[in-house]
Design an enzyme around this catalytic site. Structure first.
Site, mmCIF file in Angstrom:
data_model
loop_
_atom_site.group_PDB
_atom_site.id
_atom_site.type_symbol
_atom_site.label_atom_id
_atom_site.label_comp_id
_atom_site.label_asym_id
_atom_site.label_seq_id
_atom_site.Cartn_x
_atom_site.Cartn_y
_atom_site.Cartn_z
ATOM 1 N N GLU A 193 0.813 -1.215 0.000
ATOM 2 C CA GLU A 193 0.000 0.000 0.000
ATOM 3 C C GLU A 193 0.853 1.274 0.000
ATOM 4 O O GLU A 193 0.683 2.178 0.827
ATOM 5 C CB GLU A 193 -0.958 -0.010 1.197
ATOM 6 C CG GLU A 193 -1.864 -1.246 1.218
ATOM 7 C CD GLU A 193 -2.768 -1.318 2.439
ATOM 8 O OE1 GLU A 193 -2.839 -0.326 3.194
ATOM 9 O OE2 GLU A 193 -3.415 -2.362 2.622
ATOM 10 N N GLU A 209 -4.940 -8.517 0.437
ATOM 11 C CA GLU A 209 -5.786 -8.226 1.595
ATOM 12 C C GLU A 209 -7.186 -7.971 1.063
ATOM 13 O O GLU A 209 -7.351 -7.230 0.086
ATOM 14 C CB GLU A 209 -5.312 -6.985 2.383
ATOM 15 C CG GLU A 209 -4.091 -7.171 3.240
ATOM 16 C CD GLU A 209 -3.803 -5.927 4.077
ATOM 17 O OE1 GLU A 209 -4.709 -5.072 4.207
ATOM 18 O OE2 GLU A 209 -2.676 -5.808 4.588
#
Length: 348
Positions: free
Chosen positions: A156, A274
């Site tokens: 991320e 995720e």
């Protein structure tokens, strides 16, 4: 008649026991042999068929990841083949607990670990070689570990970009850090490290002019990862499993994340590194709509080769519940999902 029958029996027997080695199997025989062998991981941990099933449990709790992972497996009803953990800086890993978890013959697992290699410094500094000692120490541990495992560098990264010239944390600096780290690991012989570039697929970030500069290059990326979630309450990011795959910047020529990955980087396997469904903490809103959509979407999107659920009762913002058991109905739906044979993939 007897002669013909005898030849038929001998032929069938030969096929059954494998007589005639070296001959080319018919397409039908090859398909049967593949089905008998089942789905299994091969080079770069890519499954021959099916989808790898994984979990990340215990986030934001302070509890041991291995213990929480086992508890989550019991709750979900399936061994989570991918065991997801997180590290930063000079933390030594794989840890003893991670090694033990991936050595359990009764519950075969493979490690996926996120590493903020630049922790305490900048991406640009890593790219310049200022953390080579840190990278080399990890390379030695990875080689000693011996097994193939997944590594995501600074997952991320969109959240960490500072689009200011000289910040050392521009999108291009992330790409340079990633390239340098993977190239150095390869040069040091850590060939069992299978790397994943894990992006967010958030339409806000995909709209930024710098977003395209994050990608390090197909030559240093093994898998493309996506970290994305869906709300089961109307509002921001409300939707099913498909919506978390298809978010895109506004504009008629914009691509959703899945389409971007398979179009711009064809041939790269995709991992949902995720994912989860969430609602406000304290509520028991049913999450079944997201869970019930998963298998249908996987069958439509063959480049997705792994999905890893992130499970927590309270996220880093403190107000979102991403657990699978926030309601009895949600848990029942998730257990049904986990039991689907599409996830019957053996580690090779």
């Amino acid at each position: 008649m007897r002669s013909t029958l005898r030849k038929t029996v001998l032929t069938l027997t030969a096929v059954a026991v494998g007589i005639g080695a070296g001959t080319v199997a018919t397409p039908a025989q090859a398909a049967t042999q593949k089905a008998d062998a089942g789905c299994v991981t091969g080079k770069k941990l890519l499954p021959s068929c099916g989808v790898l099933w994984g979990g990340a449990a215990g986030g934001f709790t302070g509890k041991p990841r291995d213990l929480e992972h086992r508890n989550w497996e019991k709750l979900s009803g399936r061994t989570a083949t991918i065991f997801h953990t997180y590290h930063k800086g000079n933390e030594p890993f794989p840890t003893k607990a991670e090694i033990a978890m991936t050595n359990e013959s009764a519950n075969p697992r493979v490690l996926l670990t996120n590493w903020k290699v630049e922790y305490g410094t900048t991406w640009a500094a890593v790219a310049r070689g200022e953390q080579d000692k840190r990278i080399d120490a990890f390379a030695a541990r990875a080689k000693a570990y011996g097994k193939d495992f997944f590594l995501a560098l600074n997952h991320e990264p969109e959240n960490d970009v500072k689009p200011r010239a000289g910040s050392g944390m521009e999108a291009k600096d992330y790409a340079a850090m990633y390239r340098h780290t993977i190239q150095r690991l390869r040069a040091k012989g850590a060939t069992n490290v299978i790397n994943v570039v894990a992006l967010m697929g958030n339409e806000k970030w995909m709209a930024q002019s710098w977003w395209k500069d994050l990608y390090p290059g197909d030559d240093v990326v093994d898998w493309i990862g996506l970290d994305s979630y869906s709300s089961v309450e109307k509002g921001y990011h409300y939707g099913d499993f498909a919506t978390l795959l298809d978010r895109k910047a506004k504009g008629k020529n914009a691509l959703g994340f899945y389409d971007w990955a398979v179009t711009k980087h064809a041939g790269k396997p995709l991992m949902i590194a995720e994912w989860g469904a969430y609602h406000q903490v304290g509520r028991k809103t049913d999450k079944s709509a997201v869970y019930n959509d998963v298998v249908a979407q996987l069958k439509k999107r063959p480049e997705i080769k792994a999905i890893v659920h992130f499970d927590t009762k309270k996220d880093d913002q403190g107000n979102r519940d991403i657990s699978i058991n926030s309601s009895a109905k949600s848990l029942a739906s998730f257990r049904k999902l986990a039991a689907n044979p599409i996830f019957n993939v053996k580690l090779g």
